[in-house]
Design a protein around this motif. Structure first.
Motif, PDB file in Angstrom:
ATOM      1  N   GLY A 873       0.768  -1.180   0.176  1.00  0.00           N
ATOM      2  CA  GLY A 873      -0.013   0.020  -0.137  1.00  0.00           C
ATOM      3  C   GLY A 873       0.729   1.325   0.075  1.00  0.00           C
ATOM      4  N   CYS A 874       2.129   1.419   0.746  1.00  0.00           N
ATOM      5  CA  CYS A 874       2.841   2.350   0.730  1.00  0.00           C
ATOM      6  C   CYS A 874       3.639   2.674  -0.813  1.00  0.00           C
ATOM      7  N   GLY A 875       3.883   1.570  -1.574  1.00  0.00           N
ATOM      8  CA  GLY A 875       4.672   1.618  -2.683  1.00  0.00           C
ATOM      9  C   GLY A 875       5.986   1.169  -2.307  1.00  0.00           C
ATOM     10  N   ALA A 876       6.315   0.642  -0.984  1.00  0.00           N
ATOM     11  CA  ALA A 876       7.839   0.475  -0.779  1.00  0.00           C
ATOM     12  C   ALA A 876       7.951  -1.065  -1.358  1.00  0.00           C
ATOM     13  N   ASP A 877       8.423  -1.143  -2.471  1.00  0.00           N
ATOM     14  CA  ASP A 877       8.669  -2.418  -3.240  1.00  0.00           C
ATOM     15  C   ASP A 877       9.614  -3.412  -2.530  1.00  0.00           C
ATOM     16  N   GLY A 878      10.704  -2.829  -2.191  1.00  0.00           N
ATOM     17  CA  GLY A 878      11.882  -3.482  -1.528  1.00  0.00           C
ATOM     18  C   GLY A 878      11.685  -4.002  -0.082  1.00  0.00           C
ATOM     19  N   LEU A 879      10.590  -3.099   0.600  1.00  0.00           N
ATOM     20  CA  LEU A 879      10.076  -3.965   2.033  1.00  0.00           C
ATOM     21  C   LEU A 879       9.161  -5.001   1.778  1.00  0.00           C
ATOM     22  N   ALA A 880       8.265  -4.628   0.551  1.00  0.00           N
ATOM     23  CA  ALA A 880       7.361  -5.802   0.128  1.00  0.00           C
ATOM     24  C   ALA A 880       8.041  -7.155  -0.282  1.00  0.00           C
ATOM     25  N   GLN A 881       8.905  -6.973  -0.888  1.00  0.00           N
ATOM     26  CA  GLN A 881       9.945  -8.262  -1.508  1.00  0.00           C
ATOM     27  C   GLN A 881      10.383  -8.845  -0.240  1.00  0.00           C
ATOM     28  N   HIS A 882      11.036  -8.107   0.725  1.00  0.00           N
ATOM     29  CA  HIS A 882      11.473  -8.645   2.084  1.00  0.00           C
ATOM     30  C   HIS A 882      10.463  -9.563   2.690  1.00  0.00           C
ATOM     31  N   ALA A 883       9.233  -8.981   2.865  1.00  0.00           N
ATOM     32  CA  ALA A 883       8.144  -9.711   3.702  1.00  0.00           C
ATOM     33  C   ALA A 883       7.749 -10.794   2.916  1.00  0.00           C
ATOM     34  N   ARG A 884       7.791 -10.823   1.711  1.00  0.00           N
ATOM     35  CA  ARG A 884       7.436 -11.923   0.922  1.00  0.00           C
ATOM     36  C   ARG A 884       8.352 -13.246   1.068  1.00  0.00           C
ATOM     37  N   ASP A 885       9.648 -12.667   1.360  1.00  0.00           N
ATOM     38  CA  ASP A 885      10.877 -13.837   1.481  1.00  0.00           C
ATOM     39  C   ASP A 885      10.808 -14.347   2.730  1.00  0.00           C
ATOM     40  N   GLU A 886      10.425 -13.506   3.629  1.00  0.00           N
ATOM     41  CA  GLU A 886      10.172 -13.798   5.262  1.00  0.00           C
ATOM     42  C   GLU A 886       8.989 -14.908   5.116  1.00  0.00           C
ATOM     43  N   LEU A 887       7.798 -14.542   4.554  1.00  0.00           N
ATOM     44  CA  LEU A 887       6.780 -15.626   4.314  1.00  0.00           C
ATOM     45  C   LEU A 887       7.143 -16.846   3.702  1.00  0.00           C
ATOM     46  N   ALA A 888       8.021 -16.811   2.742  1.00  0.00           N
ATOM     47  CA  ALA A 888       8.407 -18.104   2.076  1.00  0.00           C
ATOM     48  C   ALA A 888       9.354 -18.626   2.898  1.00  0.00           C
ATOM     49  N   VAL A 889      10.292 -18.135   3.799  1.00  0.00           N
ATOM     50  CA  VAL A 889      10.888 -18.875   4.584  1.00  0.00           C
ATOM     51  C   VAL A 889      10.207 -19.718   5.710  1.00  0.00           C
ATOM     52  N   ALA A 890       8.950 -18.967   6.030  1.00  0.00           N
ATOM     53  CA  ALA A 890       7.966 -19.772   7.008  1.00  0.00           C
ATOM     54  C   ALA A 890       7.119 -20.583   6.398  1.00  0.00           C
ATOM     55  N   GLY A 891       7.069 -20.847   5.074  1.00  0.00           N
ATOM     56  CA  GLY A 891       6.481 -21.732   4.266  1.00  0.00           C
ATOM     57  C   GLY A 891       5.004 -21.260   3.985  1.00  0.00           C
ATOM     58  N   LEU A 892       4.870 -19.889   3.818  1.00  0.00           N
ATOM     59  CA  LEU A 892       3.583 -19.432   3.891  1.00  0.00           C
ATOM     60  C   LEU A 892       3.453 -18.551   2.378  1.00  0.00           C
ATOM     61  N   ARG A 893       2.334 -18.295   1.873  1.00  0.00           N
ATOM     62  CA  ARG A 893       2.175 -17.452   0.665  1.00  0.00           C
ATOM     63  C   ARG A 893       1.416 -16.030   0.780  1.00  0.00           C
ATOM     64  N   PRO A 894       1.803 -15.177   0.444  1.00  0.00           N
ATOM     65  CA  PRO A 894       0.877 -13.826   0.518  1.00  0.00           C
ATOM     66  C   PRO A 894      -0.443 -14.454   0.245  1.00  0.00           C
ATOM     67  N   ARG A 895      -1.555 -13.804   1.017  1.00  0.00           N
ATOM     68  CA  ARG A 895      -2.761 -13.739   0.787  1.00  0.00           C
ATOM     69  C   ARG A 895      -3.508 -12.610   0.429  1.00  0.00           C
ATOM     70  N   PRO A 896      -4.534 -12.640  -0.587  1.00  0.00           N
ATOM     71  CA  PRO A 896      -5.236 -11.336  -0.848  1.00  0.00           C
ATOM     72  C   PRO A 896      -6.113 -11.170   0.093  1.00  0.00           C
ATOM     73  N   LEU A 897      -6.278  -9.695   0.216  1.00  0.00           N
ATOM     74  CA  LEU A 897      -7.368  -9.360   1.207  1.00  0.00           C
ATOM     75  C   LEU A 897      -8.959  -9.384   0.431  1.00  0.00           C
ATOM     76  N   HIS A 898      -9.711  -9.751   1.599  1.00  0.00           N
ATOM     77  CA  HIS A 898     -11.047 -10.120   1.262  1.00  0.00           C
ATOM     78  C   HIS A 898     -11.934  -9.077   1.644  1.00  0.00           C
ATOM     79  N   GLY A 899     -12.993  -8.544   0.769  1.00  0.00           N
ATOM     80  CA  GLY A 899     -13.888  -7.456   1.327  1.00  0.00           C
ATOM     81  C   GLY A 899     -14.798  -7.928   2.386  1.00  0.00           C
ATOM     82  N   ALA A 900     -14.928  -9.528   2.378  1.00  0.00           N
ATOM     83  CA  ALA A 900     -16.023  -9.996   3.358  1.00  0.00           C
ATOM     84  C   ALA A 900     -15.440  -9.316   4.769  1.00  0.00           C
ATOM     85  N   VAL A 901     -14.062  -9.291   5.081  1.00  0.00           N
ATOM     86  CA  VAL A 901     -13.512  -9.067   6.197  1.00  0.00           C
ATOM     87  C   VAL A 901     -14.228  -7.919   6.730  1.00  0.00           C
ATOM     88  N   THR A 902     -14.490  -6.812   5.908  1.00  0.00           N
ATOM     89  CA  THR A 902     -14.943  -5.445   6.350  1.00  0.00           C
ATOM     90  C   THR A 902     -16.565  -5.765   7.402  1.00  0.00           C
TER      91      THR A 902
END
Length: 963
Positions: A873-902
């Protein structure tokens, strides 16, 4: 080859290729497809230049362009530079635009020009200059751009023709040269003709313009013998024999203007165009130019010669009655002289006279004896003033007269300079005032003239301004207000040229001798301001104490007191006083109003500093509100140079602090484009480059940040003025991001040694300690922890949640052990109460990574998901990639946001979240929803947790789409 009154349209010989180019660009402009080609998607404009020496037919070719354009239904704007009008600011611009606008009423002009009315109106002669600060030249050029663009769109297709561009005034020519590349984006054909050997330095940009559109400038060649023969027979008849025609070509060297004039002489003399009369052609050709032309005019009689001289002095668009008055002729005598000069093909026109060709005008003017020429210019100055044409019309003639100590001349030149400055042409005003100084002015007026001259040179020659203003202070000055104005202006120009110590000393010296306590107070305010920007100030803490003691007892009853309170606000920000105290002072400063584009000699610095104080205190919404008002002030006043560059750059910096990095980059690049106009090495340039480097680093684009820094020489030595973000600190951060750790330590430690002794201890303003701690951590972990701990303590004392949260994250980064997660959790808690979206994203990812390392998988995943969404959301592409790498190490995939949560949000949580999605900080959300701040923070925290996002991702989350 010319077209004069009473003549039919002449055939253009040997110009078929040039006319083919003209037809092609006109067809492109009007949307007519070329033979065998597909119709263009849309009509589009072009640039066309004609570069040739005198007499080769530029004017005739341009006349054909105008005729063809009019026949195709185009709107045609036409102007012509004049040898005698080169010093008249916006002379060409007025010729082009005034006829299209001058017939409208004032109300219609207001409606058409909108906010540009008061800026471009005086330059175009549509209205008188208004009181208040004049527009800067760049602001005026932007206004002229808008007017021409508006006309081109409203009256499309349009053809703009400028003849004799080498004689155009500098203001008009620099504007058109800068605007010309935009013609291709508009339904506008721009055609310019000039003599390349006479093109002045300020018009060099014209030479390269046609190349941008894929075409070279059209260079006209002398006519061949065959073409000259055709021209001769068209004028004299088909019975002109070959020998006669060939001799015509030989004596004119193929110059079409000379050939036309020669055939006219042959016709007037009744010479038979055969070989037997060919030997007379050389003498006839000599009589058509130079000394021969002058001798021919002299044979017409003394009164006719004087009338021709008067016309040459007046220039173009000559009113017959004005010429008669300058020549000292009665109306009947002037009418007879006009008829004789028309018959001799020297003048043409009826209600408005002009020379048949510029070569004739130049020859006549240069033939005037020196003493007579000076006298005629003096008479012309009186005449145009008596005719009500104003001091500007007289000033160009007064420039040609000899200094005689005439007070009337000084008055007219000063009046013309004042009018010209208000119209946005300070260079022209400088020429008038420099001439007034040579007159010279009366002893008592010298200081005033020097002050006006210095003020006119402010934007273009600041070093010259300093010299003039210092000279003015050495003159005896009886008016205290004038002396004070000189001191204020001198201190400003010294400060803006990075001579802050001299600016401060100038004010201090004058404050000691003034008797007026209010004037002394203002001088103290100005001195406090420049001292606040000095990087080499000898005793900042003492100055802070004096400022606090003075400002805290002021009530803000006038602008000077509010400026002092504003400076107190900024000083409290730098020193890290509690944010609540800073806000209290800021609101006191604003209570009576702080205009950014003030009408007096005050700068815009203090209003900007007050606005920025809100930003560092986590009130960016208030900062943006003030910046929007300030930018409107700038634009209304026509200030679009350094002032607008600062505004856009700092607006980008505000967006950066809010975590809206893509918007920040756009604003800062706009500020940098404006700063380039001002010039490298200026404060505006340092602000823009430093902020852009900071934004690019946050976005994870360190190589691009390095390229920007190298392109703009961003590095040591750093400016003497304090800028924000601090240039040396940003440079150290860049070195750290590039892996040059030792160099980063050196620069960041130097920044600390520079700022700390001055009492500038607020990490919210300059986080040099935090970056230095990161740089020191690998080799000196103890020192790194001590630096970070001190920064945390300073941040807690200041109290802004964003500052505390950032400091805690760095403390965790340089610490080892079980405290890391605890520090990061506290960091996130603080940042959730702040508008710092990017910093929150950093802390969320760091916390998620730390929790993963501790084996707390579920909590780690929640924070990493939130951090990823926030980074995207910020446009911090490098930080976003770092977060994806951490999720990958944890064996997780990025999840989409779902409007139903609201749907899980309560009504109050949803209301708070929607306010935050609009960019409001928690305090502003609380005010809008009429809740206390702790309740608001709890509601927002719950919304962030349920939506799995942060403020930057709220808008997308509430809409049910990924950010």
């Amino acid at each position: 080859m010319v077209r004069s009154a009473g003549r039919g349209r002449r055939k253009l010989f040997e110009r078929d290729s040039e006319l083919a180019v003209v037809d092609a660009v006109l067809n492109e402009l009007t949307g007519i497809p070329q033979q065998g080609a597909e119709p263009p998607d849309r009509p589009h404009g072009a640039l066309l230049a004609v570069a040739a020496t005198a007499g080769l037919g530029k004017t005739s070719l341009l006349a054909e362009v105008r005729r063809k354009a009019a026949a195709k239904g185009c709107t045609v704007l036409y102007a012509r530079g004049g040898d005698q009008e080169q010093g008249v600011a916006f002379h060409v611009a007025r010729q082009l635009l005034q006829p299209r606008l001058a017939g409208a009423s004032a109300a219609d002009l207001h409606a058409t020009l909108g906010s540009w009315y008061a800026i471009v109106g005086p330059a175009l002669g549509l209205c008188a200059p208004t009181e208040g600060a004049p527009p800067d030249p760049q602001g005026l050029r932007d206004g002229l751009d808008w007017v021409l663009t508006h006309l081109a769109v409203q009256q499309a297709p349009m053809v703009l023709v400028l003849d004799d561009a080498h004689w155009a005034d500098p203001e008009s020519l620099s504007w058109l040269a800068a605007f010309a590349p935009r013609a291709e984006e508009l339904p506008l054909l721009l055609v310019v003709a000039y003599r390349p050997e006479e093109l002045p330095d300020h018009a060099e940009a014209l030479r390269g313009l046609p190349g941008r559109s894929g075409r070279r400038a059209l260079g006209l060649e002398p006519l061949s013998a065959t073409a000259i023969a055709g021209l001769v027979r068209e004028s004299l008849g088909g019975h002109a024999d070959d020998a006669f025609c060939r001799e015509c070509w030989a004596v004119t060297a193929g110059n079409p203007f000379e050939a036309v004039e020669l055939t006219a002489k042959v016709r007037d003399r009744g010479l038979v165009p055969t070989e037997t009369g060919a030997h007379l052609l050389r003498d006839l050709a000599a009589a058509a130019k130079g000394s021969g032309l002058v001798a021919r005019i002299e044979r017409l009689g003394t009164s006719t010669v004087r009338f021709a001289w008067a016309c040459a002095v007046l220039g173009t668009e000559i009113a017959p009655e004005l010429a008669a008055n300058v020549a000292g002729l009665g109306s009947e005598e002037a009418a007879d002289a006009t008829d004789r000069l028309r018959s001799a093909r020297v003048l043409q026109g009826v209600e408005s006279l002009e020379f048949v060709h510029p070569l004739i005008a130049t020859a006549v003017y240069r033939a005037i004896p020196g003493g007579v020429r000076v006298a005629l210019h003096g008479q012309a100055a009186w005449t145009v003033l008596d005719a009500g044409l104003g001091p500007c019309a007289a000033a160009r003639h007064l420039l040609e007269t000899h200094p005689e100590g005439d007070a009337w001349v000084v008055r007219q030149l000063r009046a013309a300079a004042a009018e010209t400055v208000r119209a946005g042409a300070p260079d022209a005003a400088r020429r008038y005032l420099a001439r007034a100084l040579r007159e010279p002015p009366a002893f008592d007026d010298r200081a005033a003239v020097l002050y006006e001259l210095g003020s006119a040179s402010l934007l273009t020659e600041p070093a010259t301004t300093v010299n003039h203003l210092r000279a003015a202070l050495e003159e005896p000055i009886t008016d205290p207000a004038l002396r004070h104005g000189i001191v204020y202006r001198l201190s400003q120009v010294l400060a803006h040229t990075d001579r802050l110590a001299e600016a401060s000393e100038t004010l201090a010296r004058e404050a000691r001798v003034t008797d007026d306590p209010r004037v002394r107070l203002r001088m103290q305010a100005e001195q406090f301001m420049w001292d606040a920007f000095r990087a080499d100030e000898p005793d900042s803490p003492a100055r802070s104490r004096r400022l606090a003691k003075l400002a805290d007892r002021l009530t803000g009853r006038d602008l000077t007191e509010r400026y002092l309170i504003g400076l107190r606000t900024w000083d409290a920000t730098l020193r890290g006083e509690p944010a609540d105290t800073v806000i209290q002072h800021a609101e006191r400063a604003l209570a009576g109003g702080l205009r950014w584009a003030a009408d007096d000699d005050r700068g815009f610095e203090v209003p900007v500093l007050v606005a920025m104080a809100f930003l560092y205190a986590d009130r960016p919404g208030r900062t943006e509100e003030l910046f929007v008002e300030g930018i409107a002030d700038f634009e209304q006043a026509g200030w679009r140079g350094a002032h607008l560059s600062f505004a856009y750059t700092l607006l980008g910096y505000i967006r950066y602090r809010r975590g809206r990095l893509a918007e920040a980059e756009d604003f800062v690049r706009a500020g940098l484009r404006l700063a380039r106009r001002v010039g490298p090495g200026t404060p505006a340039h340092w602000y823009a480059v430093g902020t852009l480097v900071e934004v690019l680093l946050a976005r994870g684009r360190a190589p691009e940040a390095k390229e920007v820094a190298e392109e703009h020489a961003f590095g040591p030595p750093f400016p003497a003025a304090v800028v924000f973000p601090d240039a040396q600190t940003v440079y150290g951060e860049l070195l750290l991001a590039l892996g040059r750790t030792e160099d980063a330590v050196e620069e960041l430690a130097a920044a600390g040694r520079r700022l700390d002794p001055r009492g500038m201890r607020n990490p919210a303003w300059c986080p040099w300690q935090l970056h230095l701690a990161r740089a020191e951590a690998p080799d000196a972990p103890g020192r790194a922890r001590a630096l970070a701990a001190d920064a945390v303590e300073r941040a807690r004392h200041y109290g802004a949640p964003s500052a505390v949260g950032q400091a805690l994250r760095i403390m965790a980064e340089v610490s080892a052990g079980t405290d890391c997660a605890k520090l990061l959790e506290e960091s996130v808690a603080h940042l959730e109460r702040s508008p710092a979206g990017y910093e929150l994203a950093c802390s969320l990812v760091a916390l998620g990574a730390e929790l993963r390392r501790e084996g707390r998988a579920k909590e780690a995943a929640d924070h990493l998901y939130r951090g990823l969404d926030a980074a995207v959301g910020c446009g911090a592409d490098g930080l976003a990639q770092h977060a994806r790498d951490e999720l990958a190490v944890a064996g997780l995939r990025p999840r989409p946001l779902h409007g139903a949560v609201t749907d899980t949000l309560t009504a109050r949580e949803r209301a708070a979240a929607r306010c935050a999605a609009r960019g409001l900080c928690p305090a502003e959300v609380a005010a809008e929803l009429r809740l206390d701040e702790p309740t608001t923070v709890r509601l927002l925290s719950a919304a962030y947790r349920k939506l799995g996002t942060n403020p930057s991702g709220l808008a997308a989350a509430l809409d049910g789409t990924p950010p």
